[in-house]
Design a protein around this motif. Sequence first.
Motif, PDB file in Angstrom:
ATOM      1  N   SER A  82      25.845  37.179  41.308  1.00 48.73           N
ATOM      2  CA  SER A  82      26.863  36.405  42.031  1.00 48.73           C
ATOM      3  C   SER A  82      27.703  35.517  41.117  1.00 48.73           C
ATOM      4  O   SER A  82      28.137  34.457  41.533  1.00 48.73           O
ATOM      5  CB  SER A  82      26.197  35.555  43.112  1.00 48.73           C
ATOM      6  OG  SER A  82      25.263  34.649  42.525  1.00 48.73           O
ATOM      7  N   ARG A  83      27.922  35.925  39.888  1.00 50.61           N
ATOM      8  CA  ARG A  83      28.650  35.073  38.922  1.00 50.61           C
ATOM      9  C   ARG A  83      30.094  34.828  39.340  1.00 50.61           C
ATOM     10  O   ARG A  83      30.864  35.758  39.583  1.00 50.61           O
ATOM     11  CB  ARG A  83      28.584  35.698  37.523  1.00 50.61           C
ATOM     12  CG  ARG A  83      29.195  37.064  37.388  1.00 50.61           C
ATOM     13  CD  ARG A  83      28.866  37.695  36.054  1.00 50.61           C
ATOM     14  NE  ARG A  83      27.462  38.054  35.950  1.00 50.61           N
ATOM     15  CZ  ARG A  83      26.948  38.756  34.925  1.00 50.61           C
ATOM     16  NH1 ARG A  83      27.709  39.160  33.940  1.00 50.61           N
ATOM     17  NH2 ARG A  83      25.664  39.049  34.892  1.00 50.61           N
ATOM     18  N   GLU A  84      30.453  33.554  39.430  1.00 51.63           N
ATOM     19  CA  GLU A  84      31.821  33.194  39.798  1.00 51.63           C
ATOM     20  C   GLU A  84      32.788  33.452  38.652  1.00 51.63           C
ATOM     21  O   GLU A  84      34.003  33.491  38.845  1.00 51.63           O
ATOM     22  CB  GLU A  84      31.891  31.727  40.236  1.00 51.63           C
ATOM     23  CG  GLU A  84      33.163  31.396  40.984  1.00 51.63           C
ATOM     24  CD  GLU A  84      33.109  30.054  41.680  1.00 51.63           C
ATOM     25  OE1 GLU A  84      34.031  29.751  42.457  1.00 51.63           O
ATOM     26  OE2 GLU A  84      32.144  29.294  41.468  1.00 51.63           O
ATOM     27  N   HIS A  85      32.250  33.659  37.446  1.00 54.98           N
ATOM     28  CA  HIS A  85      33.111  33.979  36.308  1.00 54.98           C
ATOM     29  C   HIS A  85      33.880  35.282  36.527  1.00 54.98           C
ATOM     30  O   HIS A  85      34.924  35.490  35.906  1.00 54.98           O
ATOM     31  CB  HIS A  85      32.277  34.095  35.028  1.00 54.98           C
ATOM     32  CG  HIS A  85      31.686  32.800  34.571  1.00 54.98           C
ATOM     33  ND1 HIS A  85      30.683  32.165  35.271  1.00 54.98           N
ATOM     34  CD2 HIS A  85      31.940  32.019  33.489  1.00 54.98           C
ATOM     35  CE1 HIS A  85      30.349  31.056  34.640  1.00 54.98           C
ATOM     36  NE2 HIS A  85      31.091  30.938  33.563  1.00 54.98           N
ATOM     37  N   ALA A  86      33.374  36.167  37.391  1.00 55.07           N
ATOM     38  CA  ALA A  86      34.054  37.440  37.638  1.00 55.07           C
ATOM     39  C   ALA A  86      35.446  37.230  38.226  1.00 55.07           C
ATOM     40  O   ALA A  86      36.436  37.704  37.655  1.00 55.07           O
ATOM     41  CB  ALA A  86      33.192  38.342  38.517  1.00 55.07           C
ATOM     42  N   PRO A  87      35.590  36.520  39.341  1.00 48.68           N
ATOM     43  CA  PRO A  87      36.953  36.263  39.822  1.00 48.68           C
ATOM     44  C   PRO A  87      37.755  35.374  38.873  1.00 48.68           C
ATOM     45  O   PRO A  87      38.976  35.507  38.801  1.00 48.68           O
ATOM     46  CB  PRO A  87      36.743  35.593  41.184  1.00 48.68           C
ATOM     47  CG  PRO A  87      35.335  35.151  41.213  1.00 48.68           C
ATOM     48  CD  PRO A  87      34.581  36.086  40.327  1.00 48.68           C
ATOM     49  N   TRP A  88      37.089  34.477  38.144  1.00 44.18           N
ATOM     50  CA  TRP A  88      37.822  33.672  37.147  1.00 44.18           C
ATOM     51  C   TRP A  88      38.496  34.577  36.129  1.00 44.18           C
ATOM     52  O   TRP A  88      39.661  34.373  35.773  1.00 44.18           O
ATOM     53  CB  TRP A  88      36.880  32.713  36.424  1.00 44.18           C
ATOM     54  CG  TRP A  88      36.316  31.614  37.258  1.00 44.18           C
ATOM     55  CD1 TRP A  88      36.608  31.310  38.558  1.00 44.18           C
ATOM     56  CD2 TRP A  88      35.351  30.635  36.842  1.00 44.18           C
ATOM     57  NE1 TRP A  88      35.878  30.219  38.983  1.00 44.18           N
ATOM     58  CE2 TRP A  88      35.101  29.791  37.948  1.00 44.18           C
ATOM     59  CE3 TRP A  88      34.671  30.407  35.650  1.00 44.18           C
ATOM     60  CZ2 TRP A  88      34.204  28.724  37.889  1.00 44.18           C
ATOM     61  CZ3 TRP A  88      33.770  29.351  35.585  1.00 44.18           C
ATOM     62  CH2 TRP A  88      33.544  28.518  36.686  1.00 44.18           C
ATOM     63  N   ALA A  89      37.759  35.578  35.632  1.00 47.57           N
ATOM     64  CA  ALA A  89      38.312  36.481  34.617  1.00 47.57           C
ATOM     65  C   ALA A  89      39.448  37.323  35.193  1.00 47.57           C
ATOM     66  O   ALA A  89      40.473  37.539  34.537  1.00 47.57           O
ATOM     67  CB  ALA A  89      37.205  37.376  34.067  1.00 47.57           C
ATOM     68  N   ILE A  90      39.267  37.791  36.425  1.00 46.66           N
ATOM     69  CA  ILE A  90      40.295  38.591  37.075  1.00 46.66           C
ATOM     70  C   ILE A  90      41.573  37.784  37.246  1.00 46.66           C
ATOM     71  O   ILE A  90      42.676  38.240  36.928  1.00 46.66           O
ATOM     72  CB  ILE A  90      39.775  39.121  38.430  1.00 46.66           C
ATOM     73  CG1 ILE A  90      38.698  40.188  38.184  1.00 46.66           C
ATOM     74  CG2 ILE A  90      40.908  39.673  39.287  1.00 46.66           C
ATOM     75  CD1 ILE A  90      37.924  40.573  39.422  1.00 46.66           C
ATOM     76  N   LYS A  91      41.429  36.563  37.750  1.00 45.99           N
ATOM     77  CA  LYS A  91      42.597  35.702  37.971  1.00 45.99           C
ATOM     78  C   LYS A  91      43.260  35.332  36.644  1.00 45.99           C
ATOM     79  O   LYS A  91      44.491  35.318  36.532  1.00 45.99           O
ATOM     80  CB  LYS A  91      42.143  34.432  38.716  1.00 45.99           C
ATOM     81  CG  LYS A  91      43.288  33.480  39.086  1.00 45.99           C
ATOM     82  CD  LYS A  91      44.165  34.076  40.161  1.00 45.99           C
ATOM     83  CE  LYS A  91      45.279  33.125  40.579  1.00 45.99           C
ATOM     84  NZ  LYS A  91      44.763  31.925  41.268  1.00 45.99           N
ATOM     85  N   ASP A  92      42.456  35.040  35.634  1.00 43.87           N
ATOM     86  CA  ASP A  92      43.022  34.639  34.344  1.00 43.87           C
ATOM     87  C   ASP A  92      43.784  35.792  33.686  1.00 43.87           C
ATOM     88  O   ASP A  92      44.769  35.556  32.986  1.00 43.87           O
ATOM     89  CB  ASP A  92      41.912  34.141  33.413  1.00 43.87           C
ATOM     90  CG  ASP A  92      42.459  33.442  32.180  1.00 43.87           C
ATOM     91  OD1 ASP A  92      43.161  32.419  32.344  1.00 43.87           O
ATOM     92  OD2 ASP A  92      42.201  33.916  31.052  1.00 43.87           O
ATOM     93  N   PHE A  93      43.356  37.020  33.927  1.00 41.01           N
ATOM     94  CA  PHE A  93      44.100  38.177  33.413  1.00 41.01           C
ATOM     95  C   PHE A  93      45.465  38.276  34.075  1.00 41.01           C
ATOM     96  O   PHE A  93      46.439  38.738  33.469  1.00 41.01           O
ATOM     97  CB  PHE A  93      43.308  39.468  33.653  1.00 41.01           C
ATOM     98  CG  PHE A  93      44.007  40.696  33.145  1.00 41.01           C
ATOM     99  CD1 PHE A  93      43.859  41.104  31.826  1.00 41.01           C
ATOM    100  CD2 PHE A  93      44.826  41.441  33.987  1.00 41.01           C
ATOM    101  CE1 PHE A  93      44.517  42.242  31.356  1.00 41.01           C
ATOM    102  CE2 PHE A  93      45.487  42.576  33.527  1.00 41.01           C
ATOM    103  CZ  PHE A  93      45.333  42.972  32.206  1.00 41.01           C
ATOM    104  N   GLY A  94      45.544  37.868  35.332  1.00 42.39           N
ATOM    105  CA  GLY A  94      46.804  37.933  36.073  1.00 42.39           C
ATOM    106  C   GLY A  94      46.752  38.769  37.326  1.00 42.39           C
ATOM    107  O   GLY A  94      47.759  38.931  38.023  1.00 42.39           O
TER     108      GLY A  94
END
Length: 201
Positions: A82-94
């Motif tokens: 359930s790592r929240e870093h996953a959507p963080w990485a997606i959003k940061d990519f654009g």
Amino acid sequence: MEKFQKFTGVAAPLPMMNVDTDMIIPKQFLKTIKRTGLGVNLFDEMRYDREGNEIPDFVLNQPAYREAEILVAGDNFGCGSSREHAPWAIKDFGIRCIIAPSFADIFHNNCFKNGILPIALPQAQVDVLMREADKGANARMTVDLENQTITTADGETFPFEIDAFKKHCLLEGLDDIGLTMEKARAIEAFESRAAAERPWM
């Protein structure tokens, strides 16, 4: 959180089922608590070889998709831990919107909390959009959250369903903190009243 309304962007195809959160952002990048800087490591083990060189065949390394804002993916996207870093990485990519037949529940909820719109559509419709996404730089789609539609470059429109409360939060740019701050006056009034009634506390 940025308001999510209507935008047109390039859609990248990722026709893989069961893309888990470790594939989205491998565990070695979970040390940070910042929401920025993770985009470069999105899909790290698929984007780079062991020497850190880009793998040309991976979709997000291809010139047409380097600035993709939409991802069209396979079933059960975001499964695993359930790592929240996953959507963080997606959003940061654009990437602002992910379209798939289904999503893992925790990942699905984390997307909304981070300003990403996950859209679940029947497999047949996702197949059509996947073929559209294969068009490279011409794979442009319009995502209209207010009217709940996806429109291809050829004008074909696909309606989608979304929880009314989650839709409201995205349209207004409200994460959990933003929702709390909407009640700031009520919270302050309660605290003032409590302090007057129970000054010893």
